[in-house]
Scaffold this motif. Sequence first.
Motif, PDB file in Angstrom:
ATOM      1  N   UNK A 132      -2.411 -20.943 -52.829  1.00 44.50           N
ATOM      2  CA  UNK A 132      -1.309 -20.261 -53.516  1.00 44.50           C
ATOM      3  C   UNK A 132      -0.465 -21.262 -54.295  1.00 44.50           C
ATOM      4  N   UNK A 133      -0.194 -22.411 -53.694  1.00 46.78           N
ATOM      5  CA  UNK A 133       0.592 -23.441 -54.375  1.00 46.78           C
ATOM      6  C   UNK A 133      -0.181 -24.065 -55.530  1.00 46.78           C
ATOM      7  N   UNK A 134      -1.448 -24.365 -55.304  1.00 46.84           N
ATOM      8  CA  UNK A 134      -2.247 -24.987 -56.366  1.00 46.84           C
ATOM      9  C   UNK A 134      -2.383 -24.060 -57.567  1.00 46.84           C
ATOM     10  N   UNK A 135      -2.648 -22.787 -57.312  1.00 45.07           N
ATOM     11  CA  UNK A 135      -2.805 -21.840 -58.416  1.00 45.07           C
ATOM     12  C   UNK A 135      -1.510 -21.669 -59.203  1.00 45.07           C
ATOM     13  N   UNK A 136      -0.385 -21.833 -58.532  1.00 48.30           N
ATOM     14  CA  UNK A 136       0.901 -21.718 -59.215  1.00 48.30           C
ATOM     15  C   UNK A 136       1.272 -22.990 -59.975  1.00 48.30           C
ATOM     16  N   UNK A 137       0.592 -24.095 -59.674  1.00 45.95           N
ATOM     17  CA  UNK A 137       0.864 -25.345 -60.368  1.00 45.95           C
ATOM     18  C   UNK A 137       1.863 -26.248 -59.670  1.00 45.95           C
ATOM     19  N   UNK A 138       2.186 -25.973 -58.400  1.00 46.20           N
ATOM     20  CA  UNK A 138       3.123 -26.813 -57.662  1.00 46.20           C
ATOM     21  C   UNK A 138       2.392 -27.981 -57.015  1.00 46.20           C
TER      22      UNK A 138
END
Length: 245
Positions: free
Chosen positions: A153-159
């Motif tokens: 979820x974090x990787x897909x959001x770019x965080x």
Amino acid sequence: MQRIDELFMELPFFGSRQMRNILRDEGHFVGRNRVRRLMRKMGLMAVYQKPRTSQPHPQHKTYPYLLRGKAITKPNQVWCADITYIPMRRGFLYLVAIMDWHSRAVLSWRLSNTMDADFCVAALEEAMNRYGVPDIFNTDQGSQFTSYEFTRTLRQAGAKISMDGRGRWMDNVMIERLWRSLKYECVYLREIETGSELRRTLAWWFEFYNNRRPHKTFDGRKPMEIYQQFKPEGVPPLACPRKAA
């Protein structure tokens, strides 16, 4: 169990033997085996100043700590998350909260009766849907936060993902202070019977904390006031997070 939790917040270096002794001094005649069993049930372990609510998973990838020496000067630069144990009159639930590191505003929270990753992912998705995406997201190395679902979820959001060193509770000290305030100002003052009552109580306290409780770091200003004053572009001017489901 509630008294053990209160003592652990004050004396996190106490193991079952010392905890038994202080309980006996207070008039609770319990044996060490019972104290040990209850502490394990609650996820409490001496030595670190942190409950063992987040256990590492040997097959999950961990990430380096990105905040050492970094100046945190604006909202959405760094978010953090943690899980704590919330005692009730009968039983307990687990609470996760997402916090903006700069403003100390609580952006979302969730309760669960299990330690799976789902309630953590739900809190993360709510926070990002309402407040945007942080530059860096910091957690401990607990299995909920190293899980594929949470990190994806974090990787897909770019965080960027940052994780504390093993046993280094100070790396996430902002949210540790939040738990202490929550328990002493809210949870320990009440005998909460049910999960629905606990949700109402937490919703009240988090609204109070975000919008009405003066924070000494900001010369008496409120966490959500600081967050909204310097909110990133594109983030709607919401007064406070909605009550968690």
